[in-house]
Design an enzyme around this catalytic site. Structure first.
Site, PDB file in Angstrom:
ATOM      1  N   MET A 169       0.824  -1.210   0.000  1.00 52.89           N
ATOM      2  CA  MET A 169       0.000   0.000   0.000  1.00 52.89           C
ATOM      3  C   MET A 169       0.860   1.262   0.000  1.00 52.89           C
ATOM      4  SD  MET A 169      -2.938  -1.145  -0.444  1.00 52.89           S
ATOM      5  CE  MET A 169      -3.712   0.454  -0.436  1.00 52.89           C
ATOM      6  N   GLU A 170       1.996   1.206   0.668  1.00 49.85           N
ATOM      7  CA  GLU A 170       2.888   2.371   0.694  1.00 49.85           C
ATOM      8  C   GLU A 170       3.451   2.653  -0.696  1.00 49.85           C
ATOM      9  OE1 GLU A 170       2.173   1.265   4.780  1.00 49.85           O
ATOM     10  OE2 GLU A 170       2.570   0.078   2.993  1.00 49.85           O
TER      11      GLU A 170
ATOM     12  N   ASP B  77      -0.694  18.205 -10.847  1.00 48.41           N
ATOM     13  CA  ASP B  77      -0.928  19.484 -10.186  1.00 48.41           C
ATOM     14  C   ASP B  77       0.033  20.560 -10.696  1.00 48.41           C
ATOM     15  OD1 ASP B  77      -2.096  21.261  -8.209  1.00 48.41           O
ATOM     16  OD2 ASP B  77      -0.209  21.037  -7.120  1.00 48.41           O
TER      17      ASP B  77
END
Length: 169
Positions: free
Chosen positions: A116-117, A131
């Protein structure tokens, strides 16, 4: 212990719970994940040349990915907090496909996996690129985020066999 194929984050009553890993052996655990972001060739050129007005896009995305790996248990509800021993973030530019690949390898010595990390770090790395570049290219697409390899733990070594061989930037 759950039967093969059962979801481990639900108890016998079907309620969500955090899996008890207290009786599991501590082992070295490594996970690698990767994903791509496709963009306009001009956007890729800005990133590659380092001429984007916001600065070093990949440098900022690298730091964001590392920070995300460290904060994964704060973001994923039933994820155990893990003491990371290493986080390696690498970006690969593919001019032909006009993409940037983010590959993250996380390591720990613990009682539960670190997949998950690695996956979270990849997503946040790609989101950071988006972004920083959205002012010039709102149509960027993030794709193919996946676990590539995991080592350690009870289930041992697993791999997709699809680790990228693209040159690193």
């Amino acid at each position: 212990m759950p039967v093969a194929g059962e979801l481990t984050h639900f108890n016998a009553q079907g309620q969500a719970h955090m899996v008890n890993v207290g009786d599991k052996a501590e082992t070295k655990r490594i996970a690698t994940a990767q994903g791509d972001i496709r963009m306009l060739p001009d956007t890729l050129r800005l990133i590659e040349e380092g001429s984007h007005k916001k600065g070093d896009v990949l440098g900022i995305a690298r730091i964001a990915a590392i920070m995300a790996a460290k904060k994964t248990s704060d973001l994923i509800p039933l994820c155990h907090p893990l003491p990371l021993t290493a986080v390696n973030v690498e970006f690969t530019i593919d001019r032909v496909k006009s993409t940037v690949r983010c590959a993250v390898t996380c390591e720990t010595f613990g009682r539960t996996g670190i997949e998950m990390e690695a996956l979270t770090a990849v997503q946040v790395g790609l989101l950071t690129i988006y972004d920083m570049c959205k002012a010039v290219d709102k149509g960027m697409v993030m794709t193919d985020v996946r676990l590539i390899e995991k080592i350690g733990g009870k289930s041992g070594h697993w791999t997709t066999g699809a680790i990228s061989t693209l040159p690193l930037v």
